[in-house]
Write a protein that holds these residues in place. Structure first.
Motif, mmCIF file in Angstrom:
data_model
loop_
_atom_site.group_PDB
_atom_site.id
_atom_site.type_symbol
_atom_site.label_atom_id
_atom_site.label_comp_id
_atom_site.label_asym_id
_atom_site.label_seq_id
_atom_site.Cartn_x
_atom_site.Cartn_y
_atom_site.Cartn_z
ATOM 1 N N THR A 19 0.852 -1.273 -0.029
ATOM 2 C CA THR A 19 0.038 -0.143 0.065
ATOM 3 C C THR A 19 0.865 1.379 0.057
ATOM 4 O O THR A 19 0.601 2.221 -0.481
ATOM 5 N N VAL A 20 1.900 1.350 0.775
ATOM 6 C CA VAL A 20 3.131 2.409 0.993
ATOM 7 C C VAL A 20 3.544 2.348 -0.612
ATOM 8 O O VAL A 20 3.531 3.571 -0.959
ATOM 9 N N GLU A 21 4.122 1.481 -1.005
ATOM 10 C CA GLU A 21 4.712 1.503 -2.281
ATOM 11 C C GLU A 21 3.911 2.085 -3.505
ATOM 12 O O GLU A 21 4.351 2.703 -4.305
ATOM 13 N N GLU A 22 2.666 1.423 -3.520
ATOM 14 C CA GLU A 22 1.642 1.682 -4.641
ATOM 15 C C GLU A 22 1.036 2.935 -4.382
ATOM 16 O O GLU A 22 0.551 3.427 -5.587
ATOM 17 N N GLY A 23 0.822 3.441 -3.275
ATOM 18 C CA GLY A 23 0.240 4.611 -3.040
ATOM 19 C C GLY A 23 -1.176 4.464 -2.834
ATOM 20 O O GLY A 23 -2.026 5.494 -2.430
ATOM 21 N N SER A 24 -1.771 3.300 -2.750
ATOM 22 C CA SER A 24 -3.144 3.134 -2.653
ATOM 23 C C SER A 24 -3.742 1.682 -2.367
ATOM 24 O O SER A 24 -2.710 0.772 -2.575
ATOM 25 N N PHE A 25 -4.881 1.501 -1.895
ATOM 26 C CA PHE A 25 -5.451 0.051 -1.442
ATOM 27 C C PHE A 25 -5.471 -0.718 -2.822
ATOM 28 O O PHE A 25 -5.267 -1.848 -2.997
ATOM 29 N N SER A 26 -6.136 0.097 -3.810
ATOM 30 C CA SER A 26 -6.111 -0.392 -5.209
ATOM 31 C C SER A 26 -5.016 -0.992 -5.918
ATOM 32 O O SER A 26 -4.806 -1.945 -6.446
ATOM 33 N N GLY A 27 -4.084 -0.034 -5.822
ATOM 34 C CA GLY A 27 -2.777 -0.317 -6.379
ATOM 35 C C GLY A 27 -2.165 -1.668 -5.464
ATOM 36 O O GLY A 27 -1.358 -2.496 -6.276
ATOM 37 N N ALA A 28 -2.253 -1.523 -4.438
ATOM 38 C CA ALA A 28 -1.813 -2.869 -3.566
ATOM 39 C C ALA A 28 -2.503 -4.035 -4.182
ATOM 40 O O ALA A 28 -1.622 -5.146 -4.171
ATOM 41 N N ALA A 29 -3.525 -3.961 -4.072
ATOM 42 C CA ALA A 29 -4.425 -5.280 -4.419
ATOM 43 C C ALA A 29 -4.081 -5.770 -6.012
ATOM 44 O O ALA A 29 -3.906 -6.736 -6.177
ATOM 45 N N ARG A 30 -3.794 -4.745 -6.808
ATOM 46 C CA ARG A 30 -3.189 -5.111 -8.117
ATOM 47 C C ARG A 30 -1.965 -5.773 -7.970
ATOM 48 O O ARG A 30 -1.639 -6.728 -8.813
ATOM 49 N N ALA A 31 -0.802 -5.168 -7.257
ATOM 50 C CA ALA A 31 0.377 -5.750 -7.196
ATOM 51 C C ALA A 31 0.515 -7.124 -6.762
ATOM 52 O O ALA A 31 1.093 -8.066 -6.828
ATOM 53 N N LEU A 32 -0.471 -7.377 -5.719
ATOM 54 C CA LEU A 32 -0.450 -8.720 -5.003
ATOM 55 C C LEU A 32 -1.412 -9.520 -5.759
ATOM 56 O O LEU A 32 -1.654 -10.783 -4.882
ATOM 57 N N LYS A 33 -2.191 -9.055 -6.633
ATOM 58 C CA LYS A 33 -3.048 -10.041 -7.218
ATOM 59 C C LYS A 33 -4.474 -10.511 -6.217
ATOM 60 O O LYS A 33 -4.634 -11.757 -6.023
ATOM 61 N N THR A 34 -4.688 -9.557 -5.582
ATOM 62 C CA THR A 34 -5.831 -9.839 -4.576
ATOM 63 C C THR A 34 -7.048 -8.587 -4.630
ATOM 64 O O THR A 34 -6.869 -7.962 -5.540
ATOM 65 N N THR A 35 -7.844 -8.696 -3.693
ATOM 66 C CA THR A 35 -8.826 -7.606 -3.726
ATOM 67 C C THR A 35 -8.707 -6.395 -2.667
ATOM 68 O O THR A 35 -7.980 -6.699 -1.806
ATOM 69 N N GLN A 36 -9.077 -5.266 -3.105
ATOM 70 C CA GLN A 36 -8.998 -4.080 -2.352
ATOM 71 C C GLN A 36 -9.398 -4.384 -0.600
ATOM 72 O O GLN A 36 -8.905 -4.094 0.096
ATOM 73 N N PRO A 37 -10.799 -5.020 -0.489
ATOM 74 C CA PRO A 37 -11.070 -5.332 0.787
ATOM 75 C C PRO A 37 -10.197 -6.164 1.683
ATOM 76 O O PRO A 37 -10.106 -6.045 2.649
ATOM 77 N N THR A 38 -9.346 -7.101 0.707
ATOM 78 C CA THR A 38 -8.416 -8.165 1.508
ATOM 79 C C THR A 38 -7.466 -7.151 2.012
ATOM 80 O O THR A 38 -6.813 -7.383 3.061
ATOM 81 N N ILE A 39 -6.871 -6.167 1.104
ATOM 82 C CA ILE A 39 -5.837 -5.463 1.770
ATOM 83 C C ILE A 39 -6.314 -4.515 2.776
ATOM 84 O O ILE A 39 -5.304 -4.672 3.906
ATOM 85 N N GLY A 40 -7.269 -4.046 2.999
ATOM 86 C CA GLY A 40 -7.686 -3.171 4.001
ATOM 87 C C GLY A 40 -7.754 -4.017 5.034
ATOM 88 O O GLY A 40 -7.399 -3.551 6.165
ATOM 89 N N ARG A 41 -8.398 -5.370 5.074
ATOM 90 C CA ARG A 41 -8.488 -6.218 6.276
ATOM 91 C C ARG A 41 -7.234 -6.806 6.656
ATOM 92 O O ARG A 41 -7.108 -6.563 8.133
ATOM 93 N N GLN A 42 -6.276 -6.877 6.051
ATOM 94 C CA GLN A 42 -5.063 -7.262 6.385
ATOM 95 C C GLN A 42 -4.105 -6.436 7.087
ATOM 96 O O GLN A 42 -3.784 -6.307 8.182
#
Length: 301
Positions: A19-42
């Motif tokens: 999230t820090v490196e990509e600048g957003s939850f959605s960017g992190a989700a794309r980078a990690l091949k998961t969903t934005q809610p999963t990133i937020g929950r983690q």
């Protein structure tokens, strides 16, 4: 090792770092091949485990809290280590080949970099490193280098920059020079000494004036555009110079002109292209330098 303190999940740390490196939850989700809610929950689960808030959520996107900023360097170190562990475990780092060009100032290239690349010969012996001693950012923007170590953050949007810490500098002179001219009692005394300067000695005058040393341009009796040459001039006893503490504190026959004089801090930025995301050899060298420069800085604190 305090095993009880390690109670969080690596996936949670990875979500925070992405999230820090990509600048957003959605960017992190794309980078990690998961969903934005999963990133937020983690990230929420990591905050619960650690008992701190790491990220402030707003309509403008996530922003780091003070606790998040405090942990960021440690989390990045974990990410670098995880990458290396994965590559070593699968033998892939041994298979990576090719040249990586690193550019840094001539002083940093000569005094710090040689001590950082030894682990590379063991983990990725197929990588060949070419060091370009230059302070010109054009080396990177014109693709003359893969990685640059700089003291200012680049403004070009196509470059990736990581702040690996701040190095410190102070006023140094040889013991023989100070024995000859006498040791100053107060900062103002130093203004009467001879100085050794780098490419633009007058740039140093303003911060010295602010620190109580009203030195004039005519006191810079020797100078050079080369940091290595300037350092050798100081070692030869020509006068006082502002030099990195990583050099001055370990050089025999060299001492701080004013032992209690506050250090000047200068940032170290590790800069590369977007290719970092896809080039394994650049990633290996980038992570090695990030870890090595951070460790070199911590040894001086």
């Amino acid at each position: 090792m305090n095993w009880d303190a390690i109670s969080f999940d690596w996936n949670q740390v990875r979500a925070f770092l992405a999230t820090v490196e990509e600048g957003s939850f959605s960017g992190a989700a794309r980078a990690l091949k998961t969903t934005q809610p999963t990133i937020g929950r983690q990230i929420s689960e990591l905050e619960t485990k650690l008992g701190v808030t790491l990220v402030e959520r707003s309509v403008r996107g996530p922003s780091l809290t003070e606790a998040g900023r405090d942990l960021l360097d440690h989390v990045r170190a974990m990410g670098d280590a995880a990458t290396l562990i994965s590559m070593v475990a699968t033998g892939k780092s041994q298979e990576v080949t090719g040249e990586v060009t690193v550019t840094a100032t001539d002083l940093l290239s000569a005094s710090v970099l040689p001590g950082l690349f030894a682990p590379l010969r063991e983990t990725a012996p197929g990588i060949r490193v070419r060091i370009v001693a230059s302070a010109d950012m054009q080396n990177l923007t014109q693709r003359e280098a893969d990685i640059a170590i700089r003291h200012v953050r680049p403004e070009q949007p196509d470059l990736i920059a990581r702040h690996v810490g701040d190095f410190r500098a102070n006023l140094y002179a040889t013991t023989s020079y100070l024995d000859r001219v006498g040791r100053p009692q107060v900062p103002r005394d130093v203004a009467a000494y001879d100085f050794v300067g780098n490419a633009d000695p007058e740039r140093l005058m303003a911060p010295l004036h602010n620190m109580g040393i009203p030195v004039h341009a005519d006191r810079f009796v020797m100078s050079s555009e080369s940091g290595v040459v300037a350092w050798e001039l100081v070692k030869a006893g020509y006068g006082v110079s502002m030099q990195p503490e990583v050099l001055g504190d370990r050089e025999p026959g060299m001492e701080k002109v004013l032992p209690d004089f506050p250090s000047l801090e200068f940032p170290i930025w590790l800069v590369t292209h977007r290719e970092l995301q896809t080039s394994r050899r650049i990633r290996i060298v980038f992570d090695l330098l990030a870890r090595g420069l951070a460790e070199a800085r911590l040894k001086l604190v």
